[in-house]
Design an enzyme around this catalytic site. Structure first.
Site, PDB file in Angstrom:
ATOM      1  N   THR A  58    -140.981  36.737 -88.025  1.00  0.00           N
ATOM      2  CA  THR A  58    -141.863  37.792 -88.503  1.00  0.00           C
ATOM      3  C   THR A  58    -142.914  37.235 -89.468  1.00  0.00           C
ATOM      4  O   THR A  58    -144.062  37.682 -89.458  1.00  0.00           O
ATOM      5  CB  THR A  58    -141.031  38.903 -89.160  1.00  0.00           C
ATOM      6  OG1 THR A  58    -140.154  39.446 -88.165  1.00  0.00           O
ATOM      7  CG2 THR A  58    -141.901  40.011 -89.709  1.00  0.00           C
ATOM      8  N   PHE A  59    -142.546  36.255 -90.269  1.00  0.00           N
ATOM      9  CA  PHE A  59    -143.494  35.667 -91.217  1.00  0.00           C
ATOM     10  C   PHE A  59    -144.730  35.131 -90.502  1.00  0.00           C
ATOM     11  O   PHE A  59    -145.843  35.196 -91.032  1.00  0.00           O
ATOM     12  CB  PHE A  59    -142.807  34.553 -92.014  1.00  0.00           C
ATOM     13  CG  PHE A  59    -143.676  33.949 -93.075  1.00  0.00           C
ATOM     14  CD1 PHE A  59    -143.840  34.586 -94.300  1.00  0.00           C
ATOM     15  CD2 PHE A  59    -144.340  32.757 -92.859  1.00  0.00           C
ATOM     16  CE1 PHE A  59    -144.654  34.038 -95.280  1.00  0.00           C
ATOM     17  CE2 PHE A  59    -145.152  32.194 -93.828  1.00  0.00           C
ATOM     18  CZ  PHE A  59    -145.308  32.836 -95.044  1.00  0.00           C
ATOM     19  N   GLU A  60    -144.578  34.612 -89.292  1.00  0.00           N
ATOM     20  CA  GLU A  60    -145.681  33.997 -88.552  1.00  0.00           C
ATOM     21  C   GLU A  60    -146.603  35.003 -87.871  1.00  0.00           C
ATOM     22  O   GLU A  60    -147.641  34.632 -87.319  1.00  0.00           O
ATOM     23  CB  GLU A  60    -145.128  33.021 -87.510  1.00  0.00           C
ATOM     24  CG  GLU A  60    -144.502  31.774 -88.097  1.00  0.00           C
ATOM     25  CD  GLU A  60    -143.097  31.977 -88.659  1.00  0.00           C
ATOM     26  OE1 GLU A  60    -142.680  31.167 -89.508  1.00  0.00           O
ATOM     27  OE2 GLU A  60    -142.413  32.950 -88.259  1.00  0.00           O
ATOM     28  N   VAL A  81    -138.713  41.922 -86.831  1.00  0.00           N
ATOM     29  CA  VAL A  81    -137.594  42.574 -87.510  1.00  0.00           C
ATOM     30  C   VAL A  81    -137.134  41.667 -88.641  1.00  0.00           C
ATOM     31  O   VAL A  81    -137.031  40.456 -88.476  1.00  0.00           O
ATOM     32  CB  VAL A  81    -136.436  42.908 -86.542  1.00  0.00           C
ATOM     33  CG1 VAL A  81    -135.855  41.675 -85.887  1.00  0.00           C
ATOM     34  CG2 VAL A  81    -135.342  43.708 -87.253  1.00  0.00           C
ATOM     35  N   VAL A  83    -134.037  41.715 -91.440  1.00  0.00           N
ATOM     36  CA  VAL A  83    -132.800  42.359 -91.873  1.00  0.00           C
ATOM     37  C   VAL A  83    -132.468  41.853 -93.278  1.00  0.00           C
ATOM     38  O   VAL A  83    -132.450  40.647 -93.523  1.00  0.00           O
ATOM     39  CB  VAL A  83    -131.636  42.039 -90.895  1.00  0.00           C
ATOM     40  CG1 VAL A  83    -130.344  42.695 -91.371  1.00  0.00           C
ATOM     41  CG2 VAL A  83    -131.991  42.488 -89.484  1.00  0.00           C
ATOM     42  N   HIS A  89    -135.320  36.778-100.026  1.00  0.00           N
ATOM     43  CA  HIS A  89    -136.103  36.427 -98.833  1.00  0.00           C
ATOM     44  C   HIS A  89    -136.650  37.669 -98.137  1.00  0.00           C
ATOM     45  O   HIS A  89    -137.802  37.698 -97.706  1.00  0.00           O
ATOM     46  CB  HIS A  89    -135.217  35.617 -97.878  1.00  0.00           C
ATOM     47  CG  HIS A  89    -135.891  35.212 -96.611  1.00  0.00           C
ATOM     48  ND1 HIS A  89    -136.794  34.179 -96.552  1.00  0.00           N
ATOM     49  CD2 HIS A  89    -135.786  35.697 -95.357  1.00  0.00           C
ATOM     50  CE1 HIS A  89    -137.222  34.043 -95.318  1.00  0.00           C
ATOM     51  NE2 HIS A  89    -136.628  34.952 -94.563  1.00  0.00           N
ATOM     52  N   PHE A 114    -148.352  48.201 -86.318  1.00  0.00           N
ATOM     53  CA  PHE A 114    -147.317  47.606 -87.168  1.00  0.00           C
ATOM     54  C   PHE A 114    -145.951  48.002 -86.635  1.00  0.00           C
ATOM     55  O   PHE A 114    -145.431  49.069 -86.954  1.00  0.00           O
ATOM     56  CB  PHE A 114    -147.497  48.073 -88.613  1.00  0.00           C
ATOM     57  CG  PHE A 114    -146.645  47.340 -89.607  1.00  0.00           C
ATOM     58  CD1 PHE A 114    -147.044  46.112 -90.101  1.00  0.00           C
ATOM     59  CD2 PHE A 114    -145.449  47.872 -90.042  1.00  0.00           C
ATOM     60  CE1 PHE A 114    -146.267  45.430 -91.020  1.00  0.00           C
ATOM     61  CE2 PHE A 114    -144.661  47.208 -90.965  1.00  0.00           C
ATOM     62  CZ  PHE A 114    -145.065  45.972 -91.463  1.00  0.00           C
ATOM     63  N   ARG A 128    -133.739  51.798 -84.015  1.00  0.00           N
ATOM     64  CA  ARG A 128    -135.194  51.954 -83.967  1.00  0.00           C
ATOM     65  C   ARG A 128    -135.860  51.130 -82.858  1.00  0.00           C
ATOM     66  O   ARG A 128    -137.062  51.190 -82.680  1.00  0.00           O
ATOM     67  CB  ARG A 128    -135.786  51.534 -85.322  1.00  0.00           C
ATOM     68  CG  ARG A 128    -135.426  52.520 -86.421  1.00  0.00           C
ATOM     69  CD  ARG A 128    -135.598  51.911 -87.814  1.00  0.00           C
ATOM     70  NE  ARG A 128    -135.327  52.872 -88.864  1.00  0.00           N
ATOM     71  CZ  ARG A 128    -134.117  53.235 -89.261  1.00  0.00           C
ATOM     72  NH1 ARG A 128    -133.046  52.718 -88.693  1.00  0.00           N
ATOM     73  NH2 ARG A 128    -133.959  54.119 -90.224  1.00  0.00           N
TER      74      ARG A 128
END
Length: 157
Positions: A58-60, A81, A83, A89, A114, A128
């Protein structure tokens, strides 16, 4: 439930639009479901020009969206996602991806859907992800929002 108050978006005509879907790879089952939901929504909207790009996590998503925005798609859909774990973090990743994707959208004028799940546990993500038995389909919702916004903004060009 986070779906309370959500708009009902129907009858989207995305024919002729070019959409990039960028998806993380962590939590494969959940991510594959989010991608499937986005793909279903784009197909239902008549979008035929869809490019799927997978990034490690997700960071990328932010750097990928920034680079791919240079090709001027009509919309970008970002799926990931995060968690919550036992360290900070979670907060760092969630904040950075939210700020990063917002910056891409505002700086380029390209709508960014998003579809990043930020959850306390895997079950919340499953609920979800648009899987059988899920109460929500955030992949589809992110795609619909991006296409709808692209169409709304196109009337001002």
């Amino acid at each position: 439930m986070s779906a309370n108050g959500a708009p009902t978006i129907t009858d989207i005509d995305g024919r002729g639009l070019r959409v990039v879907v960028i998806a993380a790879q962590w939590h494969t089952r959940i991510m594959d479901a989010l991608v499937d939901g986005a793909t279903r929504a784009l197909t239902a909207a008549g979008v035929e020009d869809v490019t799927l790009i997978r990034v490690p996590g997700t960071f990328e998503l932010s750097v990928a969206a920034s680079r791919l925005a240079a090709s001027r798609p009509d919309a970008i859909v970002c799926l990931g996602v995060v968690v919550r774990g036992g360290t900070p973090h979670f907060e760092y990743v969630c904040e950075s991806v939210t700020v990063g994707l917002t910056q891409v959208s505002v700086a380029t004028g390209i709508p960014v859907g998003f579809g990043v799940l930020t959850v306390d546990n895997e079950q919340q993500a499953i609920d979800r992800a648009g899987l059988p038995g899920s109460s929500e389909d955030k992949g589809a919702e992110a795609a619909q929002a991006a296409v709808y916004t692209a169409l709304a903004l196109s009337s001002f060009e």
